[in-house]
Motif scaffolding. Structure first.
Motif, short mmCIF file in Angstrom:
data_model
loop_
_atom_site.label_atom_id
_atom_site.label_comp_id
_atom_site.label_asym_id
_atom_site.label_seq_id
_atom_site.Cartn_x
_atom_site.Cartn_y
_atom_site.Cartn_z
N LEU A 1 -46.09 -16.31 -47.21
CA LEU A 1 -44.83 -16.68 -47.84
C LEU A 1 -44.10 -17.74 -47.03
N LEU A 2 -44.12 -17.61 -45.71
CA LEU A 2 -43.50 -18.64 -44.87
C LEU A 2 -44.21 -19.98 -45.03
N THR B 1 -44.23 -25.50 -47.38
CA THR B 1 -44.92 -26.45 -48.25
C THR B 1 -44.03 -26.91 -49.40
N ALA B 2 -43.08 -26.05 -49.79
CA ALA B 2 -42.15 -26.41 -50.86
C ALA B 2 -41.07 -27.37 -50.38
N GLY B 3 -41.09 -27.70 -49.09
CA GLY B 3 -40.18 -28.69 -48.56
C GLY B 3 -38.93 -28.15 -47.89
N TYR B 4 -38.91 -26.87 -47.59
CA TYR B 4 -37.73 -26.26 -46.95
C TYR B 4 -37.88 -26.26 -45.43
N LYS B 5 -36.75 -26.40 -44.76
CA LYS B 5 -36.74 -26.41 -43.30
C LYS B 5 -36.79 -24.99 -42.78
N VAL B 6 -37.81 -24.67 -41.99
CA VAL B 6 -37.97 -23.35 -41.39
C VAL B 6 -37.83 -23.47 -39.89
N GLY C 1 -34.45 -7.60 -30.91
CA GLY C 1 -35.27 -7.82 -32.09
C GLY C 1 -35.65 -9.28 -32.20
N HIS C 2 -36.51 -9.56 -33.15
CA HIS C 2 -36.94 -10.94 -33.39
C HIS C 2 -36.85 -11.22 -34.89
N MET C 3 -35.95 -12.10 -35.27
CA MET C 3 -35.78 -12.42 -36.69
C MET C 3 -37.01 -13.15 -37.22
N ASP C 4 -37.24 -13.04 -38.52
CA ASP C 4 -38.38 -13.74 -39.11
C ASP C 4 -38.19 -15.25 -39.03
N ALA C 5 -37.04 -15.73 -39.46
CA ALA C 5 -36.80 -17.19 -39.46
C ALA C 5 -35.43 -17.50 -40.03
#
Length: 296
Positions: free
Chosen positions: A99-100, A105-110, A124-128
Motif C-alpha cells: 500500500l505504501l 506511485t500515485a504521486g504522493y509524498k511519503v 513507537g514507530h509511526m508508519d509514515a
C-alpha cells in the motif's frame, strides 16, 4: 483542506491504462527490502513460548486494561501464536508495504517512514506521513474494513487503533488510517479529528497505575449467549485475547473454557447447558487455542 481526499482514486488510476508511470526504481527497491525484512522477522522474532514482550507500546496502549495487566504481570501465560495466525500477520505486513508503494506511485509524498516517537517513556514507530499527514497503514478483513468505512471503529476498537494513532499524531490535525481490504483490494481513508483522539499521555499514566495493582481489572467483555441453546461463549474481543484461558479459568464451574470446532471456526464456551451436536468436535484447550473463532 483534506490533503488525502483523492488518494484512493489516484491509486486506482495509477494502476489503470491512464496511469502515468510504474513505480520508481528506488521505491520498488525499498518495497522489496521491506518485504524481505518482514519475511525474515516472521521466522525469528516471535518465540514459541508466546508473543508478548514489552506490553506497553504505542500499538498496545489502547487495548483493554485487563489484557494489558496480564501482559505486564503474567506474560508467561500468553498463548503462542498459531501457525495460521503467523501467516496472517505476515501477509498483512506485506500488504501494508504494498500500500505504501502504491501511494508513492500515485504521486504522493511519503516521509517519516518508521519515524521514532517517544511519549511518557513509551516508544513507537509511526508508519509514515503522506503529504505531511500522519497515517497508520492497515490491512483488514471485510469485517474490520467495514468498521473503518462506517466509522464504527470509534465505538468498537478492541485493538487500540485510535489510541495508537493519537499518540503518533501528538496533537497534529486529522491524522488518518489508510486501510486496504485484504480480500477485495478496496482502499479507504479514515480521518480522525481532535474530538475522536484520546489524550495519549493521560492514557499511559492511567495504564501504568493499573499495572501496579496486584489483581487484574474487571473483565474487558462479558461472555455472550450462543443462540438459544442456553450455552454461553466468548465474544470476539475475548476470543482474540492471548490470555483468555487464564482469564476465564473459573468458567464451566472451575473447569475452564471448552473449545468446539464448528465449520466457520472455533468457539470457546464459558458455560454449557446443552452439548453442541455430536458432529461438532470438542478440542482440547492447548497451545494452539489462539486460532481464532472468526475472521476479524
Amino acid at each position: 483542506m483534506n490533503k488525502l481526499q483523492n488518494l484512493v482514486s489516484d491509486i486506482y488510476t495509477s494502476l489503470s491504462s491512464q496511469g502515468k508511470q510504474p513505480p520508481k526504481e528506488k521505491d520498488l527497491h525499498k518495497f522489496l527490502e521491506d518485504v524481505s525484512s518482514s519475511i525474515t522477522k516472521a521466522f525469528s522474532s516471535r518465540e514459541d513460548k508466546g508473543q508478548v514482550r514489552n506490553p506497553l507500546r504505542f500499538s498496545s496502549i489502547g487495548k483493554p486494561t485487563r489484557q494489558l495487566w496480564y501482559a505486564s504481570r503474567m506474560s508467561n501465560k500468553a498463548e503462542p501464536l498459531h501457525g495460521a495466525t503467523r501467516i496472517k500477520f505476515l501477509y498483512g505486513d506485506i500488504i501494508e508495504h504494498l500500500l505504501l508503494l502504491l501511494i508513492k506511485t500515485a504521486g504522493y509524498k511519503v516521509t517519516d517512514e518508521q519515524g521514532k516517537k517517544e511519549i511518557s517513556d513509551i516508544t513507537g514507530h509511526m508508519d509514515a506521513k503522506v503529504n505531511d499527514v500522519v497515517v497508520d497503514i492497515k490491512s483488514a478483513s471485510q469485517y474490520s474494513f467495514d468498521k473503518f468505512v462506517k466509522g464504527t471503529i470509534f465505538d468498537d476498537d478492541p485493538f487500540g487503533y485510535i489510541a495508537q494513532l493519537s499518540g503518533y499524531a501528538d496533537g497534529e490535525d486529522e491524522p488518518a488510517f489508510i486501510v486496504m481490504n485484504k480480500v477485495s483490494g478496496q482502499i479507504h481513508v479514515c480521518h480522525i479529528d481532535s474530538m475522536e483522539m484520546i489524550d495519549f499521555k493521560k492514557k499511559v499514566k492511567d495504564v501504568k497505575s493499573l499495572m501496579k495493582k496486584n489483581s487484574p481489572p474487571e473483565r474487558c467483555y462479558p461472555d455472550i449467549p450462543d443462540g438459544k441453546s442456553g450455552n454461553r461463549k466468548l465474544g470476539t474481543g475475548c476470543s482474540y485475547c492471548d490470555f483468555k484461558i487464564e482469564c476465564w479459568k473459573d468458567s464451566n464451574n472451575g473447569k475452564g473454557l471448552r473449545k468446539f470446532k464448528y465449520s466457520n471456526g472455533s468457539r470457546f464456551f464459558t458455560h454449557i447447558k446443552k452439548r453442541p451436536p455430536k458432529d461438532i468436535k470438542e478440542e482440547k484447550i492447548n497451545k494452539f487455542a489462539t486460532e481464532m473463532a472468526a475472521n476479524y
